[in-house]
Write a protein that holds these residues in place. Structure first.
Motif, mmCIF file in Angstrom:
data_model
loop_
_atom_site.group_PDB
_atom_site.id
_atom_site.type_symbol
_atom_site.label_atom_id
_atom_site.label_comp_id
_atom_site.label_asym_id
_atom_site.label_seq_id
_atom_site.Cartn_x
_atom_site.Cartn_y
_atom_site.Cartn_z
ATOM 1 N N UNK A 49 37.994 51.126 43.377
ATOM 2 C CA UNK A 49 37.581 49.821 44.198
ATOM 3 C C UNK A 49 36.709 48.680 43.346
ATOM 4 N N UNK A 50 35.840 49.381 42.659
ATOM 5 C CA UNK A 50 34.996 48.622 41.882
ATOM 6 C C UNK A 50 35.678 48.156 40.603
ATOM 7 N N UNK A 51 36.505 48.926 39.963
ATOM 8 C CA UNK A 51 37.440 48.285 38.818
ATOM 9 C C UNK A 51 38.300 47.250 39.386
ATOM 10 N N UNK A 52 38.797 47.401 40.655
ATOM 11 C CA UNK A 52 39.675 46.241 41.140
ATOM 12 C C UNK A 52 38.830 45.110 41.179
ATOM 13 N N UNK A 53 37.498 45.277 41.824
ATOM 14 C CA UNK A 53 36.568 44.254 41.802
ATOM 15 C C UNK A 53 36.390 43.539 40.457
ATOM 16 N N UNK A 54 36.044 44.454 39.413
ATOM 17 C CA UNK A 54 35.826 43.963 38.034
ATOM 18 C C UNK A 54 36.960 43.077 37.555
ATOM 19 N N UNK A 55 38.206 43.461 37.801
ATOM 20 C CA UNK A 55 39.435 43.011 37.616
ATOM 21 C C UNK A 55 39.621 41.522 38.092
ATOM 22 N N UNK A 56 39.232 41.281 39.339
ATOM 23 C CA UNK A 56 39.317 40.067 40.025
ATOM 24 C C UNK A 56 38.220 39.216 39.362
ATOM 25 N N UNK A 57 37.159 39.499 39.048
ATOM 26 C CA UNK A 57 36.101 38.960 38.783
ATOM 27 C C UNK A 57 36.466 38.252 37.282
ATOM 28 N N UNK A 58 37.046 39.006 36.512
ATOM 29 C CA UNK A 58 37.328 38.838 35.169
ATOM 30 C C UNK A 58 38.398 37.757 34.979
#
Length: 230
Positions: A49-58
């Motif tokens: 979930x955190x990796x998904x979040x970082x992907x969206x933020x990037x």
């Protein structure tokens, strides 16, 4: 300080509102489904979930830098936008508000993931969640397009912020996924109930935000276009 908090809160709220709107919510559900299928450990589910979040933020950070830097890189255009952005902000907010309230509608071409790409992402395991975040962030639908291009970009241009505001928006769009990933990992029986509640809240939150946009847009038009003293 108060103004900075208000701007940051606005960017974060626009992201949250985007994430719980019907079309982005569908992509977030797909992301959560992917995360749940790929990993079994609760800790890894939350990490995905955190990796998904970082992907969206990037994705939103890069898009924001490209758009805002391009707009402000030309001296004359930069000066014009900094001086005249309030004139355009009124009509833009009104139009965005009309979309959010459902009074105006438009459709965008479908940008769903192809089966080959889905297969490749699945083979990436937990790291596929980050790529999924990037791809879903760039899959704009009418509501998310209105919020990002019609509200967030003018806000970022006005305050000359090509990084912080897009980053906060990206964080807001992924917050529900972090929450659902945590629930998925540690208490799956609450997930369906949570989705039902958010679906009911979303329509009123979107309409209320749209109404605020329209009111503020009208105010900006009266002050900066028609030069009325309030």
């Amino acid at each position: 300080m108060t103004e900075l908090l208000l701007i940051a809160g606005s960017a974060l709220w626009l992201g949250i509102l985007t994430s719980i709107s019907p079309c982005p919510m569908a992509t977030n559900i797909a992301a959560i489904s992917y995360i749940g299928k790929q990993v079994k450990s609760p800790g890894l589910v939350f990490t995905a979930g955190l990796l998904y979040t970082l992907g969206r933020m990037l994705a939103y950070l890069v898009l924001g830098i490209i758009i805002i830097t391009s707009l402000l890189s030309v001296p004359k255009l930069s000066w014009f936008l900094q001086k005249k952005i309030n004139i355009f902000l009124g009509p833009v907010l009104i139009i965005a508000g009309l979309f959010l309230t459902g009074l105006l509608k438009f459709s965008l071409p479908s940008s769903g993931l192809g089966s080959n790409l889905q297969t490749k992402i699945s083979k990436m395991g937990i790291w596929g969640a980050g790529l999924l975040g990037i791809l879903f962030a760039l899959s704009f639908c009418p509501v998310s397009a209105a919020l990002f291009f019609g509200s967030l970009i003018p806000l970022a241009v006005k305050h000359n912020s090509s990084t912080v505001i897009p980053l906060l928006y990206g964080l807001g769009t992924a917050l529900p996924v972090i929450l659902f990933a945590f629930i998925l990992g540690y208490g799956t029986h609450y997930l369906g109930r949570m989705f039902d509640k958010i679906t009911k809240i979303e329509i009123w939150a979107r309409r209320f935000t749209g109404l605020i946009f329209i009111i503020v847009g009208i105010y900006y038009c009266l002050i900066y276009i028609f030069k009325l003293e309030m």
